[in-house]
Enzyme design. Structure first.
Site, PDB file in Angstrom:
ATOM      1  N   LYS A  67      30.221  12.052 -40.292  1.00 46.91           N
ATOM      2  CA  LYS A  67      29.801  11.611 -38.954  1.00 46.91           C
ATOM      3  C   LYS A  67      30.896  10.707 -38.390  1.00 46.91           C
ATOM      4  CE  LYS A  67      25.367  10.192 -36.931  1.00 46.91           C
ATOM      5  NZ  LYS A  67      24.110   9.469 -37.215  1.00 46.91           N
TER       6      LYS A  67
HETATM    7  O1  G3P Z   1      21.100   9.218 -35.073  1.00 45.10           O
HETATM    8  C1  G3P Z   1      21.295   8.207 -34.120  1.00 45.10           C
HETATM    9  C2  G3P Z   1      20.094   7.398 -34.074  1.00 45.10           C
HETATM   10  O2  G3P Z   1      19.918   6.773 -35.320  1.00 45.10           O
HETATM   11  C3  G3P Z   1      19.987   6.353 -33.060  1.00 45.10           C
HETATM   12  O3  G3P Z   1      18.629   6.124 -32.935  1.00 45.10           O
HETATM   13  O4  G3P Z   1      16.610   4.902 -32.374  1.00 45.10           O
HETATM   14  O5  G3P Z   1      18.686   3.670 -33.084  1.00 45.10           O
HETATM   15  O6  G3P Z   1      18.572   4.767 -30.863  1.00 45.10           O
HETATM   16  P1  G3P Z   1      18.102   4.786 -32.271  1.00 45.10           P
END
Ligand code: G3P
Length: 219
Positions: A87
């Protein structure tokens, strides 16, 4: 559509896997830290443990931000397990590194994508997955789902094989809307996936079936 779980929590990954609908796992440095996974050896061991649970791709994010360091770190991550996807953040050196990994057959997930232009660059560099963060766009009053639509249109226009991995999914409607648009993958918390199970008419209907069965059986 593939379902990935967005967590580094082994118990939740196992639960999703046992449900039989899990196609892969995404992690990021924040999710690893949330599980208290620190230090190089522990981080490596944790990625290996995740790869032993799921049959699908496991995104492991580089910490490096310069080309040479991203390549070194990413190649080491890719060697850990055939399921590892490197990633890489959507930065200039990250795009260069994605092109490098692509030419070597190493799978990549281009992360922190918030615009159609960024997604176009990721596809041109040969990313395996592109991760638009729909929840975080919604958080700043911008339509995250419109970005998924735009990327789908652009990729279909030119036949890019990069898979749209809708990330920062927060709730079941995000998943349903992504499925309607044609996102290749969603990644979200276990709660968003299991919320798809729920409907009050299912619960009341089952209760009625079981009550009628018990009554007919003379219970
Ligand atoms: O995969 C990306 C993700 O983890 C971001 O999620 O909920 O932290 O915006 P969030």
């Amino acid at each position: 559509m593939k379902f990935f779980i967005d967590t580094a929590n082994l118990a939740q990954i196992k639960e999703a896997h046992e449900l039989g609908v899990l196609d892969g796992v995404t992690t990021n440095p924040s999710l690893m830290a949330k599980e208290g996974i620190t230090g190089h050896d522990n981080i490596i061991a944790h990625y290996k443990a995740i790869c032993e649970i799921t049959d699908g791709d496991v995104s492991a994010e580089v910490i490096a931000t310069t080309f040479d360091e991203i390549v070194t770190e990413g190649e080491a991550l890719a060697k850990l397990h055939p399921r590892i996807v490197v990633k890489v953040p959507m930065i200039k050196d990250g795009v260069r590194a994605i092109k490098h990994f692509s030419s070597k057959g190493i799978k990549t997930n281009c992360t922190l994508v918030f615009s159609a232009g960024q997604a176009l660059l990721a596809a041109k560099a040969g990313a395996t997955y592109v991760s638009p963060f729909i929840g975080r766009l919604d958080d700043v009053s911008t339509d995250g789902m419109q970005l998924i639509e735009d990327i789908r249109l652009i990729y279909d226009n030119y036949g890019y094989e990069t898979q749209i991995l809708a990330a920062s999914v927060r709730h079941p409607m995000h998943i349903i809307q992504c499925a309607k648009i044609g996102s290749d993958v969603i990644t979200g918390p276990l709660s968003a996936i299991t919320a798809l199970l729920k409907h009050p008419l299912t619960d009341s209907g089952l209760a009625q079936f079981l009550a009628d069965h018990a009554k007919a059986a003379g219970k």
